[in-house]
Design an enzyme around this catalytic site. Structure first.
Site, mmCIF file in Angstrom:
data_model
loop_
_atom_site.group_PDB
_atom_site.id
_atom_site.type_symbol
_atom_site.label_atom_id
_atom_site.label_comp_id
_atom_site.label_asym_id
_atom_site.label_seq_id
_atom_site.Cartn_x
_atom_site.Cartn_y
_atom_site.Cartn_z
ATOM 1 C CD GLU A 69 -3.068 1.194 2.054
ATOM 2 O OE1 GLU A 69 -3.712 2.245 2.246
ATOM 3 O OE2 GLU A 69 -3.372 0.099 2.582
ATOM 4 C CG ASP A 143 -1.112 15.526 -1.894
ATOM 5 O OD1 ASP A 143 -1.897 16.287 -2.509
ATOM 6 O OD2 ASP A 143 -0.357 15.913 -0.991
ATOM 7 C CB THR A 216 -9.763 5.495 4.591
ATOM 8 O OG1 THR A 216 -9.956 6.400 3.487
ATOM 9 C CG2 THR A 216 -9.294 4.146 4.049
ATOM 10 N NE ARG A 217 -6.631 9.441 8.962
ATOM 11 C CZ ARG A 217 -5.845 10.501 9.167
ATOM 12 N NH1 ARG A 217 -6.361 11.617 9.650
ATOM 13 N NH2 ARG A 217 -4.561 10.443 8.911
ATOM 14 C CE1 TYR A 218 -6.086 12.064 4.510
ATOM 15 C CE2 TYR A 218 -5.661 9.738 4.914
ATOM 16 C CZ TYR A 218 -5.298 11.065 5.041
ATOM 17 O OH TYR A 218 -4.140 11.391 5.713
ATOM 18 C CD GLU A 219 -14.722 5.620 0.454
ATOM 19 O OE1 GLU A 219 -14.127 5.320 -0.590
ATOM 20 O OE2 GLU A 219 -15.389 4.803 1.124
#
Length: 237
Positions: A69, A143, A216-219
């Protein structure tokens, strides 16, 4: 003429992004001091491995397929995969030390033993990964570098994709998750040029997450802000 090598012998590589954010908590400092080194996949840095001797992944993960990953953020997805697939060896690569500290805490809590961590630039890891050594690779919410003049900083450029192709096995799977429409465009342009085939046959193949996906927290942030996740699956050819 400017020297194109660092005194260590490493090539000069521009790095765009942060290595460190807000103050690391005492508990996280404990993880970094005590847990990080034992979780190393091997000698990766140019200072310690100037001859770029390849890693022995069979020594790290005897008899296991190895997945990678790239940019694991807070580590939710990486630990989920380690728990879901105990017979797989996983390597996580992340230069942002706060994210590394978060991952180490999750590893200690989950007590998984099939996961290794490289806290640095994935290009240094590519240098020492053997050819055709990875069976699956994840690039989750990289990013976005939204300004047009910064698009060359994105991961989906030849500088990253060509060495990635080299270290992946034939037919190995590359997964890319992003909520940035223009990142999707660049991914669909550049990844096939680097030797990968997009496997989508219909809209569900990029609209629906993979069956073993964990959000995930980003999603979750992307969904709260009204952006649409895309899930792109490629095969190394």
């Amino acid at each position: 003429m400017k020297n194109d090598r660092h005194p260590s012998g490493a090539p000069w590589r521009n790095f765009y992004g942060r290595f460190r954010g807000k103050t690391i908590r005492t508990s996280q400092q404990d993880y970094l001091e005590n847990d990080l080194l034992p979780l190393s996949p091997g000698v990766i840095s140019w200072e310690e491995n100037p001859d770029r001797n390849p890693l022995d992944l069979n020594d790290v993960f005897p008899g296991k397929d190895v997945w990678l990953e790239i940019g694991f953020g807070g580590g939710e997805h990486l630990v989920h995969m380690a728990e879901t697939y105990p017979d797989i060896g996983l390597i996580g690569c992340e230069p942002f030390i706060n994210g590394v500290a978060m991952l180490l805490g999750k590893i200690r809590k989950a007590n998984v033993d099939n996961l290794r961590v490289h806290p640095g630039d994935v290009r240094d890891l590519f240098d020492v990964l053997p050819d055709h050594s990875l069976s699956k690779v994840f690039l989750n919410y990289p990013d976005p570098w939204p300004k047009k003049r910064h698009h060359r900083r994105r991961f989906v450029t030849p500088e990253h994709l060509l060495p990635l192709h080299r270290v992946m096995k034939p037919e190995a799977e590359l997964r890319v998750a992003t909520d940035i429409t223009d990142y999707v465009r660049q991914t669909l342009e550049q990844v096939p040029r680097a030797g990968f085939e997009w496997l989508a046959e219909g809209p569900a193949d990029w609209r629906d997450p993979w069956s073993d996906w964990i959000s995930t927290r980003y999603e979750q942030k992307a969904l709260r802000e009204g952006r649409t996740p895309h899930y792109l699956t490629f095969r190394r050819v």
